[in-house]
Write a protein that holds these residues in place. Structure first.
Motif, mmCIF file in Angstrom:
data_model
loop_
_atom_site.group_PDB
_atom_site.id
_atom_site.type_symbol
_atom_site.label_atom_id
_atom_site.label_comp_id
_atom_site.label_asym_id
_atom_site.label_seq_id
_atom_site.Cartn_x
_atom_site.Cartn_y
_atom_site.Cartn_z
ATOM 1 N N VAL A 61 1.158 -0.917 0.039
ATOM 2 C CA VAL A 61 -0.117 -0.005 -0.058
ATOM 3 C C VAL A 61 0.841 1.292 0.096
ATOM 4 O O VAL A 61 2.361 1.393 0.655
ATOM 5 N N ASP A 62 0.424 1.735 -0.629
ATOM 6 C CA ASP A 62 1.535 3.738 -0.515
ATOM 7 C C ASP A 62 0.981 4.379 0.094
ATOM 8 O O ASP A 62 1.544 4.995 0.912
ATOM 9 N N ALA A 63 -0.362 4.882 0.488
ATOM 10 C CA ALA A 63 -0.959 5.199 0.686
ATOM 11 C C ALA A 63 -2.728 4.990 1.334
ATOM 12 O O ALA A 63 -3.175 4.165 0.460
ATOM 13 N N THR A 64 -2.857 5.712 2.392
ATOM 14 C CA THR A 64 -4.482 5.305 3.371
ATOM 15 C C THR A 64 -4.982 6.386 3.782
ATOM 16 O O THR A 64 -3.895 6.725 4.514
ATOM 17 N N CYS A 65 -6.096 7.106 3.377
ATOM 18 C CA CYS A 65 -7.015 7.530 4.152
ATOM 19 C C CYS A 65 -8.090 7.602 5.065
ATOM 20 O O CYS A 65 -8.992 6.924 4.428
ATOM 21 N N ALA A 66 -8.266 8.251 5.655
ATOM 22 C CA ALA A 66 -9.710 8.122 6.105
ATOM 23 C C ALA A 66 -10.706 9.046 6.966
ATOM 24 O O ALA A 66 -9.739 10.405 7.058
ATOM 25 N N GLY A 67 -11.988 9.017 6.111
ATOM 26 C CA GLY A 67 -12.376 10.911 6.345
ATOM 27 C C GLY A 67 -14.142 10.719 5.904
ATOM 28 O O GLY A 67 -14.753 9.275 6.039
ATOM 29 N N GLY B 183 0.013 12.610 -11.565
ATOM 30 C CA GLY B 183 0.413 13.305 -10.654
ATOM 31 C C GLY B 183 1.003 12.327 -9.384
ATOM 32 O O GLY B 183 1.438 11.217 -9.821
ATOM 33 N N LEU B 184 0.986 12.523 -8.561
ATOM 34 C CA LEU B 184 1.475 11.661 -7.108
ATOM 35 C C LEU B 184 1.146 10.291 -6.704
ATOM 36 O O LEU B 184 -0.355 10.280 -7.756
ATOM 37 N N PHE B 185 1.331 9.051 -7.553
ATOM 38 C CA PHE B 185 1.597 7.959 -6.941
ATOM 39 C C PHE B 185 0.247 7.432 -8.809
ATOM 40 O O PHE B 185 -0.229 6.479 -8.997
ATOM 41 N N ASN B 186 0.634 8.317 -9.598
ATOM 42 C CA ASN B 186 0.850 7.773 -10.539
ATOM 43 C C ASN B 186 0.465 6.388 -11.523
ATOM 44 O O ASN B 186 1.685 5.678 -11.085
ATOM 45 N N GLY B 187 -0.653 5.392 -12.038
ATOM 46 C CA GLY B 187 0.014 4.513 -12.125
ATOM 47 C C GLY B 187 -0.478 3.230 -11.356
ATOM 48 O O GLY B 187 -0.341 2.486 -11.541
ATOM 49 N N ASP B 188 -0.613 3.476 -10.271
ATOM 50 C CA ASP B 188 -1.350 3.553 -8.596
ATOM 51 C C ASP B 188 -2.526 2.738 -9.345
ATOM 52 O O ASP B 188 -3.038 2.864 -9.639
ATOM 53 N N ASP C 106 -15.266 7.002 4.625
ATOM 54 C CA ASP C 106 -14.587 6.817 3.394
ATOM 55 C C ASP C 106 -13.258 6.585 4.028
ATOM 56 O O ASP C 106 -12.303 7.321 4.046
ATOM 57 N N ASP C 107 -12.708 5.188 3.175
ATOM 58 C CA ASP C 107 -11.441 4.704 3.274
ATOM 59 C C ASP C 107 -11.072 4.550 1.713
ATOM 60 O O ASP C 107 -11.779 3.670 1.411
ATOM 61 N N LEU C 108 -9.952 5.304 1.474
ATOM 62 C CA LEU C 108 -9.326 5.541 0.792
ATOM 63 C C LEU C 108 -7.654 4.851 0.606
ATOM 64 O O LEU C 108 -7.039 4.985 1.468
ATOM 65 N N VAL C 109 -7.719 4.021 -0.048
ATOM 66 C CA VAL C 109 -6.471 2.690 -0.001
ATOM 67 C C VAL C 109 -5.615 3.404 -1.498
ATOM 68 O O VAL C 109 -6.231 2.591 -2.725
ATOM 69 N N ILE C 110 -4.310 3.803 -1.614
ATOM 70 C CA ILE C 110 -3.950 3.646 -2.760
ATOM 71 C C ILE C 110 -3.046 2.912 -2.903
ATOM 72 O O ILE C 110 -1.628 2.991 -2.222
ATOM 73 N N SER C 111 -2.522 2.026 -3.885
ATOM 74 C CA SER C 111 -1.722 1.154 -3.942
ATOM 75 C C SER C 111 -0.792 1.185 -4.800
ATOM 76 O O SER C 111 -1.334 1.061 -6.091
ATOM 77 N N PRO C 112 0.198 0.018 -5.383
ATOM 78 C CA PRO C 112 0.852 -0.053 -6.867
ATOM 79 C C PRO C 112 0.356 -0.735 -7.611
ATOM 80 O O PRO C 112 -0.425 -1.675 -6.855
ATOM 81 N N ALA C 113 0.490 -0.893 -8.519
ATOM 82 C CA ALA C 113 -0.441 -1.639 -9.598
ATOM 83 C C ALA C 113 0.179 -3.112 -10.021
ATOM 84 O O ALA C 113 1.981 -3.291 -9.863
ATOM 85 N N VAL C 114 -0.241 -4.335 -9.822
ATOM 86 C CA VAL C 114 0.112 -5.417 -10.177
ATOM 87 C C VAL C 114 0.624 -5.766 -11.377
ATOM 88 O O VAL C 114 -0.471 -5.629 -12.679
#
Length: 169
Positions: A22-28, A127-132, A161-169
């Motif tokens: 996982v590259d980033a997670t956010c909760a909101g 932008g940031l995390f392009n391709g994830d 809202d739970d957001l997860v950004i992860s590398p593309a496999v």
């Protein structure tokens, strides 16, 4: 007595780096607008959302201070209060000043207890995390049945809202 010394070349290599899962997670919290309002009849609907994430964690190792973020999305699709799919695009604005453009598809799922859930899946396109990969799980949208039975239908709603950004496999 004769002493001899043998020199053996030794090659040291750095440990193999493992990509983060996982590259980033956010909760909101997200606020969504539906036009026309969602009812129990499927129809073409325009959806716009704004989300605020007071808690974000950067796990990518890129050194960016993400801490908080905001997100906006707009899309069109066919949906009702129980099912549907809406596709569109949006932008995440990070506390670091970076942005992430994204596209995703939102699947609408109404539960028997009157709670609406939305699952969004897609990808970061700039932008940031392009391709994830990007996944959002939006839950706890209450009073769906009451709002959906009204004359105007459900025109807006808010949920967690739970957001997860992860590398593309």
């Amino acid at each position: 007595m004769l002493l001899t010394t043998a020199v053996v070349p030794l090659t040291l290599t750095a440990p193999t780096a493992h990509a983060a899962l996982v590259d980033a997670t956010c909760a909101g919290v997200v606020h969504a607008n539906f036009n026309p309002g969602l009812t129990f009849e499927a129809q073409t609907v325009n959806v716009s959302t704004t989300a605020r994430y007071p808690t974000c964690v950067n796990l990518s190792g890129n050194g960016k201070q993400l801490a908080v973020a905001t997100e906006s999305f707009s899309g069109t699709g066919t949906a009702d209060c129980l099912t549907g799919v809406v596709g569109g695009s949006g932008t995440i604005n990070w506390a670091s000043g970076d942005t992430s453009g994204f596209t995703y598809q939102v699947t609408v799922s109404g539960r028997p207890d009157g709670i609406l859930e939305l699952l969004a899946t897609g990808s970061i396109t700039s932008g940031l995390f392009n391709g994830d990969k990007l996944t959002e799980n939006i839950t706890n949208i209450p009073n769906v049945q009451t709002q959906c039975l009204s004359e105007d239908g459900m025109t807006n709603a808010s949920g967690t809202d739970d957001l997860v950004i992860s590398p593309a496999v």
